[in-house]
Motif scaffolding. Structure first.
Motif, short mmCIF file in Angstrom:
data_model
loop_
_atom_site.label_atom_id
_atom_site.label_comp_id
_atom_site.label_asym_id
_atom_site.label_seq_id
_atom_site.Cartn_x
_atom_site.Cartn_y
_atom_site.Cartn_z
N LEU A 61 0.61 -1.24 0.02
CA LEU A 61 -0.20 0.04 -0.13
C LEU A 61 0.69 1.16 -0.03
CD1 LEU A 61 -2.85 -0.57 2.75
CD2 LEU A 61 -3.18 -0.39 0.27
N ALA A 62 1.95 1.33 1.02
CA ALA A 62 2.58 2.46 1.11
C ALA A 62 3.50 2.74 -0.15
CB ALA A 62 3.58 2.46 2.24
N ILE A 63 4.10 1.63 -0.74
CA ILE A 63 4.73 1.80 -2.11
C ILE A 63 3.91 2.45 -3.39
CG2 ILE A 63 5.97 0.71 -3.83
CD1 ILE A 63 7.50 -0.82 -1.52
N GLU A 64 2.87 1.75 -3.21
CA GLU A 64 1.76 1.94 -4.17
C GLU A 64 1.39 3.56 -4.31
OE1 GLU A 64 -2.95 1.22 -5.30
OE2 GLU A 64 -1.72 -0.27 -4.06
N LYS A 65 1.28 4.02 -3.04
CA LYS A 65 0.80 5.49 -3.13
C LYS A 65 2.14 6.46 -2.81
CE LYS A 65 -3.58 5.01 -2.59
NZ LYS A 65 -4.05 3.86 -3.39
N GLY A 66 3.19 5.65 -3.18
CA GLY A 66 4.42 6.66 -3.24
C GLY A 66 4.80 7.40 -1.89
N MET A 67 4.69 6.61 -0.91
CA MET A 67 4.88 7.01 0.62
C MET A 67 6.19 6.28 1.11
SD MET A 67 1.41 7.21 2.39
CE MET A 67 2.10 8.04 3.93
N LEU A 68 6.75 5.34 0.23
CA LEU A 68 7.75 4.51 0.74
C LEU A 68 8.44 3.66 -0.44
CD1 LEU A 68 8.83 3.08 3.70
CD2 LEU A 68 7.29 1.13 3.02
N THR A 69 9.76 3.72 0.03
CA THR A 69 10.73 2.93 -1.25
C THR A 69 11.33 1.92 -0.39
OG1 THR A 69 12.71 4.29 -0.99
CG2 THR A 69 10.98 5.22 -2.67
N VAL A 70 11.68 0.80 -1.21
CA VAL A 70 12.55 -0.28 -0.43
C VAL A 70 13.83 0.21 0.03
CG1 VAL A 70 11.49 -2.27 -1.52
CG2 VAL A 70 13.27 -1.13 -2.55
N GLU A 71 14.44 1.38 -0.28
CA GLU A 71 15.70 1.97 0.12
C GLU A 71 15.21 2.53 1.57
OE1 GLU A 71 15.11 2.24 -3.31
OE2 GLU A 71 16.26 0.55 -3.52
N ASP A 72 14.15 2.88 1.81
CA ASP A 72 13.93 3.91 3.02
C ASP A 72 14.18 3.05 4.33
OD1 ASP A 72 13.09 6.08 1.74
OD2 ASP A 72 10.92 5.45 1.71
N ASP A 73 14.70 3.66 5.36
CA ASP A 73 14.67 3.14 6.65
C ASP A 73 13.03 2.91 7.13
OD1 ASP A 73 14.68 2.65 9.39
OD2 ASP A 73 16.04 4.11 9.87
N TYR A 74 12.67 1.76 7.44
CA TYR A 74 11.27 1.58 7.63
C TYR A 74 10.71 2.11 9.10
CZ TYR A 74 10.28 -1.02 3.31
OH TYR A 74 9.91 -1.31 2.02
N SER A 75 11.89 2.30 9.83
CA SER A 75 11.30 2.91 11.30
C SER A 75 10.25 4.02 10.88
CB SER A 75 12.36 3.15 12.18
OG SER A 75 13.38 4.34 11.76
N ILE A 76 10.54 4.91 9.92
CA ILE A 76 9.64 6.05 9.44
C ILE A 76 8.23 5.68 9.54
CG2 ILE A 76 11.45 7.28 8.12
CD1 ILE A 76 9.82 6.55 5.60
N LEU A 77 7.75 4.29 9.47
CA LEU A 77 6.38 3.68 9.63
C LEU A 77 6.04 4.20 10.88
CD1 LEU A 77 6.98 0.52 7.70
CD2 LEU A 77 5.31 2.07 6.79
N ASP A 78 6.73 4.39 11.99
CA ASP A 78 6.17 4.64 13.29
C ASP A 78 5.83 6.25 13.26
OD1 ASP A 78 5.36 4.49 15.91
OD2 ASP A 78 7.44 4.84 16.84
N SER A 79 5.07 6.53 12.68
CA SER A 79 4.69 8.14 12.60
C SER A 79 3.22 8.40 12.59
CB SER A 79 5.23 8.75 11.69
OG SER A 79 4.83 8.27 10.36
N ASP A 80 2.68 9.48 12.83
CA ASP A 80 1.32 9.71 12.76
C ASP A 80 0.87 9.78 11.31
OD1 ASP A 80 0.88 10.12 15.34
OD2 ASP A 80 1.15 12.29 15.61
N LYS A 81 1.90 10.17 10.35
CA LYS A 81 1.77 10.30 8.96
C LYS A 81 1.12 9.01 8.43
CE LYS A 81 4.38 10.63 4.81
NZ LYS A 81 5.67 10.83 4.23
N PHE A 82 2.11 7.88 8.83
CA PHE A 82 1.63 6.52 8.36
C PHE A 82 0.60 5.88 8.94
CE2 PHE A 82 5.78 6.77 6.30
CZ PHE A 82 5.50 6.24 5.24
N ARG A 83 0.47 6.00 10.48
CA ARG A 83 -0.80 5.63 10.74
C ARG A 83 -2.21 6.13 10.29
NH1 ARG A 83 3.07 5.33 15.26
NH2 ARG A 83 2.55 7.72 15.76
N GLU A 84 -1.96 7.40 10.35
CA GLU A 84 -3.32 8.27 9.35
C GLU A 84 -3.68 7.51 8.06
OE1 GLU A 84 -2.47 12.34 9.61
OE2 GLU A 84 -2.72 12.30 11.94
#
Length: 454
Positions: A138-161
């Motif tokens: 879902l996150a990659i499809e919507k351009g919010m994440l790439t496989v090169e990212d540090d996935y700890s960014i998922l722990d944020s209000d932006k991703f939870r919302e």
């Protein structure tokens, strides 16, 4: 009154064709070896999944490790990798040899998926993996994440919302629901867990405490899955985790085998032609044990021998494999009630996907009575101070049955293993238990002790 017909045959015809069926229908313990079991190199050619698929799953779990370490502090020691120890259990081996008056050649080990972080069962592998894969997609499809990212960014209000716009549903007897519910809620998804009648109350309570919607049913696992699937079909933003047919679940479980290989090496446990490995895998619908067996076969090929373990009242996989009917029949067709204390294994209809995928890779399947599971539970506590839930003990009697039954002896002989058994390693896969509340575990222990005295 006309005789009941199951898939075009009467009960008597089924019994005549499969002599073991009589025992199974009478809920007596049975040990079945698979006549279709063949060489790994031949069997793997007929399977669409490969080692590359398992490696892909392993890489995905590594990408999520920084996030998991951040939000689940209990995984920090393993840097966000959810893994369980493997233990040698010589005292338990001695105890069961005495109990069943049968020597086990080789050593007995316990793979403690009962103590996996986050949800305390084997489902922390496949269940959590499938949720993470869906979140990543879902996150990659919507351009919010790439496989090169540090996935700890998922722990944020932006991703939870972002994830809050989506829902996840699953049907479960308990442990899968826990893993899906805990992980999905942590990411921010809305979660619906459809629970069968045999699901334990403490599992429902724990899920509700995490903000998960638990939907309860009077009937068994198949109904819970059916309703979960229906709910998801009606909502385009809802994802259904299909325990019966999911390749993602299956691959999440298969990763376990690659990690096990390293653990065995660290413990100086050799697996080769002269040192066979036997794995005894508690089986409900089949996804968890099937995925693990698939991974083990990819690594150890013909040097590993995998057996499913089921309760006598829920022998769906043994019936499905033996008759070649897989998900076309259920235990209720044969008058078996599917009621067992081994709640994680209380499944009446096996996964057709798993059965067909592994029909030439599984060595066999066996059943164990609930009473035996309780007795083994209390014996393991006393001998090794390890606490498991009843279903997780199903793997323990496997080596006894292998040596004690005529079918087991024949299997050893037919596979030229007779001279090698003294070098064998037997792994009982402990599938759950560390999250069982203390009072519930004490009741299990007491029951096992009482049964031992009888």
């Amino acid at each position: 009154m006309s005789e009941k017909v199951i898939q075009g045959k009467t009960l008597e015809q089924w019994k005549a064709e499969y002599p073991l069926m009589d025992k199974i229908i009478c809920t007596e313990e049975a040990f079945w070896t698979n006549p279709k079991y063949g060489k790994f190199e031949d069997a793997i050619k007929k399977i669409s999944l490969s080692e590359a698929d398992v490696k892909d799953a392993e890489e995905r779990l590594k990408r999520f490790a920084p996030y998991i370490a951040k939000v689940f502090p209990e995984t920090q020691q393993t840097n966000g990798i959810i893994e369980s120890p493997i233990a040698k259990i010589p005292n338990m081996q001695k105890k069961i040899e005495e109990m069943f008056n049968q020597e086990i050649l080789g050593q007995l080990l316990l793979k403690c998926d009962s103590h996996l972080a986050i949800s305390g069962s084997i489902k922390a592998r496949g269940g959590i993996y499938e949720v993470l894969k869906h979140a990543e997609d879902l996150a990659i499809e919507k351009g919010m994440l790439t496989v090169e990212d540090d996935y700890s960014i998922l722990d944020s209000d932006k991703f939870r919302e972002f994830f809050a716009k989506y829902s996840i549903a699953v049907g479960s007897t308990g442990n899968l629901g826990l893993s899906i519910g805990i992980m999905s809620a942590q990411l921010g998804f809305k979660v619906f867990v459809h629970m069968s009648a045999d699901a334990k109350q403490w599992k429902k309570n724990l899920l509700r405490s995490k903000g998960v919607t638990v939907v309860e049913y009077e009937s068994d696992y198949s109904k819970a899955v059916e309703e979960g699937r229906k709910q998801a079909e009606a909502d385009p933003n809802m994802y259904f985790v299909d325990d019966e047919n999911s390749t993602n679940l299956f691959l999440g479980y298969a990763v376990a085998a690659y990690r096990l290989k390293n653990q065995l090496e660290e413990k100086n446990v050799v697996v080769d032609e002269e040192h066979p490995l036997f794995a005894y895998l508690p089986c409900g619908v089949g996804g968890g044990p099937g995925g693990v067996a698939f991974g083990l076969k990819l690594i150890f090929k013909d040097n590993v021998h995998c057996f499913f373990a089921e309760p006598t009242h829920s022998p769906c996989m043994i019936i499905g494999l033996m008759t070649d009917m897989h998900d076309k029949v259920c235990v209720q067709d044969f008058g078996i009630d599917n009621i067992t204390a081994a709640d994680g294994l209380a499944v009446g209809r096996a996964s057709g996907f798993v059965g067909k995928t592994l029909q030439e890779l599984m060595s066999g399947s066996y059943t164990a009575k609930d009473e035996k599971l309780y007795v083994l539970l209390s014996t393991l506590i006393e001998s090794e101070n390890i606490y498991l839930e009843p279903s997780a003990l199903a793997g323990i009697p496997g080596p006894i049955d292998l040596f004690k039954t005529e079918a087991g002896q024949k299997y050893i002989e037919n596979n030229n293993l007779k001279d090698k058994m003294k070098n064998a390693s037997h792994i009982a896969w402990a599938t759950g238990g560390s999250m069982v509340p203390k009072d519930v575990m004490e009741a299990y222990y007491k029951k096992g002790c009482e049964l031992l005295e009888d």
